[in-house]
Design an enzyme around this catalytic site. Structure first.
Site, PDB file in Angstrom:
ATOM      1  N   ASP A  39       8.338 -18.864   0.241  1.00  0.00           N
ATOM      2  CA  ASP A  39       8.924 -17.574  -0.491  1.00  0.00           C
ATOM      3  C   ASP A  39      10.217 -17.509   0.060  1.00  0.00           C
ATOM      4  O   ASP A  39      10.425 -16.366   0.752  1.00  0.00           O
ATOM      5  CB  ASP A  39       7.874 -16.372  -0.242  1.00  0.00           C
ATOM      6  CG  ASP A  39       8.096 -15.292  -0.979  1.00  0.00           C
ATOM      7  OD1 ASP A  39       8.345 -15.483  -2.030  1.00  0.00           O
ATOM      8  OD2 ASP A  39       8.257 -14.211  -0.254  1.00  0.00           O
ATOM      9  N   ASP A  90      -2.475 -17.277   6.034  1.00  0.00           N
ATOM     10  CA  ASP A  90      -1.261 -16.905   6.375  1.00  0.00           C
ATOM     11  C   ASP A  90      -0.755 -17.967   7.236  1.00  0.00           C
ATOM     12  O   ASP A  90      -1.278 -18.636   8.159  1.00  0.00           O
ATOM     13  CB  ASP A  90      -1.220 -15.518   7.326  1.00  0.00           C
ATOM     14  CG  ASP A  90      -1.372 -14.336   6.524  1.00  0.00           C
ATOM     15  OD1 ASP A  90      -1.552 -14.525   5.145  1.00  0.00           O
ATOM     16  OD2 ASP A  90      -1.524 -13.207   6.898  1.00  0.00           O
ATOM     17  N   ASP A 177      -3.077  -6.552  -0.358  1.00  0.00           N
ATOM     18  CA  ASP A 177      -4.571  -7.469  -0.397  1.00  0.00           C
ATOM     19  C   ASP A 177      -5.501  -6.387  -0.538  1.00  0.00           C
ATOM     20  O   ASP A 177      -6.810  -6.558  -0.897  1.00  0.00           O
ATOM     21  CB  ASP A 177      -4.705  -8.108   1.033  1.00  0.00           C
ATOM     22  CG  ASP A 177      -4.391  -7.767   2.246  1.00  0.00           C
ATOM     23  OD1 ASP A 177      -4.062  -6.350   2.135  1.00  0.00           O
ATOM     24  OD2 ASP A 177      -4.256  -7.969   3.201  1.00  0.00           O
TER      25      ASP A 177
END
Length: 361
Positions: A39, A90, A177
């Site tokens: 990202d 993650d 989330d």
């Protein structure tokens, strides 16, 4: 069998350990699809992903512009996922070697749509404990503590995700989330728990810039709580079960706003946050929910509801472990323990409330 989706941003020093934990899974790399989405990293994270993708055909490295949170890269990964299940990892965390094999076995045996794997904290990171007291083939959403963990690091049946059209909200800086996981819970046929093995290692990494692990602004936190309470209201019937879920959001998000960092905020921000919390308390804090809250949180709720800003500031000096409130007499009386640091600051708030004979604070 499993698509592992990894959102990556500026974790060059740790993403290799993360990927190694996936490559070494006992379920076998041939049963995995790994989608690692960079990202907009400004360090060498993207180059690390490319090296692993060159070495392992099961790993796909994707680059996209920086979005400011994990929702965007997770959605990108979901768009490429083809596995029966999806697991969100993650990039600075890692898996136990048997994690996916154990979780998939439970899902296959029980027809589970969501499987929670026990978490272990690394570097002082706190992890949920209540849902993992024992293995559960069929966990009860309302009574087994499952709802107290709304993070995305779980095994989800991809068919459920696609049937519901679940995606992570990309406009949220934190808490993206929660609605994803909650909607999966509400619509799952079976939720299972693997509690006898450390599946997921949740880390605290010094210097890692991760917005989801920094304290959210109080107004963001309260807005997220309101959104989640609306979602709970839409998907549950009034009664004790709904109250259990609402209580989680009051304890974790609403009253969590008035924690140790509260008094470090400027006065204007404190007042705005207290006013933002007020309609949440007025709309959703039923007598049943309030009756199950610890005394300190009931006192906070009273100050918020009545607009008692000075008293609210005093009460927020309390620690969660302080034993100031020992007994209640008919919902009104308070017996004080030996004076400690914050008690002197909170006594004005208590005196104000008790003098007005407020019952069931």
């Amino acid at each position: 069998m499993v698509s592992v989706v990894i959102a990556v941003h500026d974790v060059e020093a740790y993403v290799g350990e993360c990927l190694d934990s996936v490559v070494g899974q006992s379920i076998g790399l041939r049963n995995l699809q790994v989608v690692a989405v960079d990202d907009g990293s400004t360090d060498g994270s993207g180059a690390v992903l490319e090296r692993y993708a060159d070495k392992y055909p099961e790993i796909t490295a994707v680059r996209r512009p920086h979005s400011g949170g994990p929702g965007g890269p997770r959605n990108t990964g979901l768009g490429l996922a083809r596995g029966r299940y999806v697991f969100f990892l993650d990039a600075d965390d890692y898996l136990g070697p048997q994690a996916l094999e154990r979780m998939v076995a439970v899902a296959e045996r029980n027809g589970s749509d969501v499987v929670l794997g026990r978490m272990a904290g690394v570097g002082g990171r706190r992890v949920p404990k209540v849902p993992f007291t024992r293995n559960r083939d069929r966990a009860d959403l309302f009574r087994d503590g499952v709802y107290y963990t709304l993070s995305a690091q779980k095994l989800f049946r991809r068919g459920l995700i696609e049937r519901l059209g679940l995606r992570f909200p990309e406009h949220l800086r934190t808490g993206e989330d929660q609605p994803f996981t909650a909607l999966a819970y509400f619509n799952a046929r079976v939720i299972s728990v693997v509690a006898d093995y450390d599946c997921y290692y949740l880390t605290y990494r010094e210097g890692v810039r991760n917005v989801t692990r920094s304290a959210p602004h109080p107004l963001e936190r309260l807005a997220q709580a309101a959104r989640m309470m609306e979602l709970v209201e839409r998907h549950t019937a009034p009664g004790a079960d709904r109250d259990r879920l609402m209580r989680r959001h009051f304890r974790c998000e609403v009253f969590g706003t008035f924690g140790p960092g509260w008094r470090s905020l400027d006065r204007r921000t404190r007042r705005r946050a207290a006013e933002a919390a007020r309609p949440i308390v007025e709309r959703w804090l039923t007598d049943r929910i309030a009756g199950r809250l610890p005394p300190r949180e009931r006192l906070l709720a009273h100050c918020v509801r009545r607009g008692l800003h000075r008293e609210l500031d005093a009460v927020t000096g309390a620690s969660r472990t302080n034993r100031f409130f020992l007994t209640w007499r008919g919902g009104r009386g308070v017996r004080e323990s030996r004076a400690t640091g914050w008690i002197a600051r909170a006594r004005s708030a208590l005196r104000h409330i008790l003098n007005r004979r407020v019952s069931g604070m």
